[in-house]
Design a protein around this motif. Structure first.
Motif, short mmCIF file in Angstrom:
data_model
loop_
_atom_site.label_atom_id
_atom_site.label_comp_id
_atom_site.label_asym_id
_atom_site.label_seq_id
_atom_site.Cartn_x
_atom_site.Cartn_y
_atom_site.Cartn_z
N VAL A 88 43.93 7.33 34.52
CA VAL A 88 44.06 7.70 35.87
C VAL A 88 45.28 8.87 35.96
N THR A 89 46.27 8.67 35.60
CA THR A 89 47.45 9.50 35.72
C THR A 89 47.00 10.72 34.95
N VAL A 90 46.61 10.45 33.59
CA VAL A 90 46.26 11.72 32.79
C VAL A 90 45.25 12.56 33.46
N ALA A 91 44.10 11.96 34.06
CA ALA A 91 43.12 12.71 34.71
C ALA A 91 43.59 13.33 35.83
N ARG A 92 44.45 12.84 36.46
CA ARG A 92 44.89 13.59 37.87
C ARG A 92 46.00 14.62 37.36
N ILE A 93 46.94 14.38 36.28
CA ILE A 93 47.55 15.76 35.89
C ILE A 93 46.72 16.73 35.23
N LEU A 94 45.69 16.26 34.63
CA LEU A 94 44.88 17.42 34.18
C LEU A 94 43.87 18.19 35.24
N ARG A 95 43.62 17.53 36.10
CA ARG A 95 43.13 18.05 37.36
C ARG A 95 43.92 19.06 38.10
N LEU A 151 39.62 0.39 38.67
CA LEU A 151 39.72 1.55 37.70
C LEU A 151 38.58 2.30 38.00
N GLN A 152 37.36 1.54 38.13
CA GLN A 152 36.20 2.27 38.34
C GLN A 152 36.20 3.06 39.55
N ARG A 153 36.63 2.50 40.54
CA ARG A 153 36.82 3.17 41.85
C ARG A 153 37.68 4.43 41.83
N ALA A 154 38.79 4.37 41.09
CA ALA A 154 39.69 5.59 40.89
C ALA A 154 38.96 6.51 40.22
N GLY A 155 38.12 6.23 39.09
CA GLY A 155 37.19 7.37 38.37
C GLY A 155 36.40 7.79 39.43
N HIS A 186 37.90 12.08 31.43
CA HIS A 186 38.74 11.03 31.86
C HIS A 186 37.98 9.87 32.86
N ALA A 187 37.80 10.65 33.90
CA ALA A 187 37.32 10.12 34.92
C ALA A 187 35.88 9.37 34.64
N GLU A 188 35.12 9.99 33.88
CA GLU A 188 33.93 9.34 33.47
C GLU A 188 33.87 8.25 32.55
N ALA A 189 35.08 8.36 31.77
CA ALA A 189 35.50 7.02 30.80
C ALA A 189 35.92 5.87 31.78
N LEU A 190 36.66 6.12 32.75
CA LEU A 190 37.02 5.01 33.83
C LEU A 190 35.88 4.24 34.42
N VAL A 191 34.83 5.31 34.51
CA VAL A 191 33.78 4.50 35.51
C VAL A 191 32.70 3.84 34.19
#
Length: 129
Positions: free
Chosen positions: A78-85, A109-113, A96-101
């Motif tokens: 989640v943190t990695v995806a947010r930084i990249l965004r 974590l699915q909700r965060a993704g 990364h978001a798709e991997a979370l889902v």
């Protein structure tokens, strides 16, 4: 190395980032020497959060990616995806978001993704991509 867990985490949460980073590095070295993967993940997580709080995004990404190499289902994704965004690296963040889902069993974590995917769709619409 487990003795460092509470103390370094407390330093980080109290905002003593320099001391948390210093002792977090010691903690990580001990965990690596002892082959304790769970401690390595925890130490790197604190080091990622400290780097992020200090504005060292590359350092945070380095720690985050190291965590994911050890534990692909970690919430560090989640943190990695947010930084990249935040860096405008939308394709990497989306992966990364798709991997979370898709690849995690944690509803949180699915909700965060899913939330990140919605935000990335909004970002793409704003940029016309």
């Amino acid at each position: 190395s487990g003795a460092y867990t509470g103390y370094v985490t407390t330093l980080w949460r109290a905002g003593d980032f320099d001391e948390a980073a210093r002792l977090g590095a010691v903690w990580l070295q001990l965990a690596e020497k002892e082959g304790q993967q769970d401690q390595q993940v925890w130490a790197r997580n604190v080091l990622m959060q400290v780097a992020h709080a200090k504005g060292d995004l590359e350092g945070a990404l380095t720690q985050g990616n190291a965590i994911l190499a050890l534990e692909p289902g970690s919430d560090a994704r989640v943190t990695v995806a947010r930084i990249l965004r935040g860096q405008g690296k939308f394709d990497e963040a989306r992966a990364h978001a798709e991997a979370l889902v898709k690849n995690t069993e944690s509803p949180t974590l699915q909700r965060a993704g899913r939330q990140l995917l919605e935000q990335l769709s909004t970002d793409a619409a704003r940029q016309g991509t």
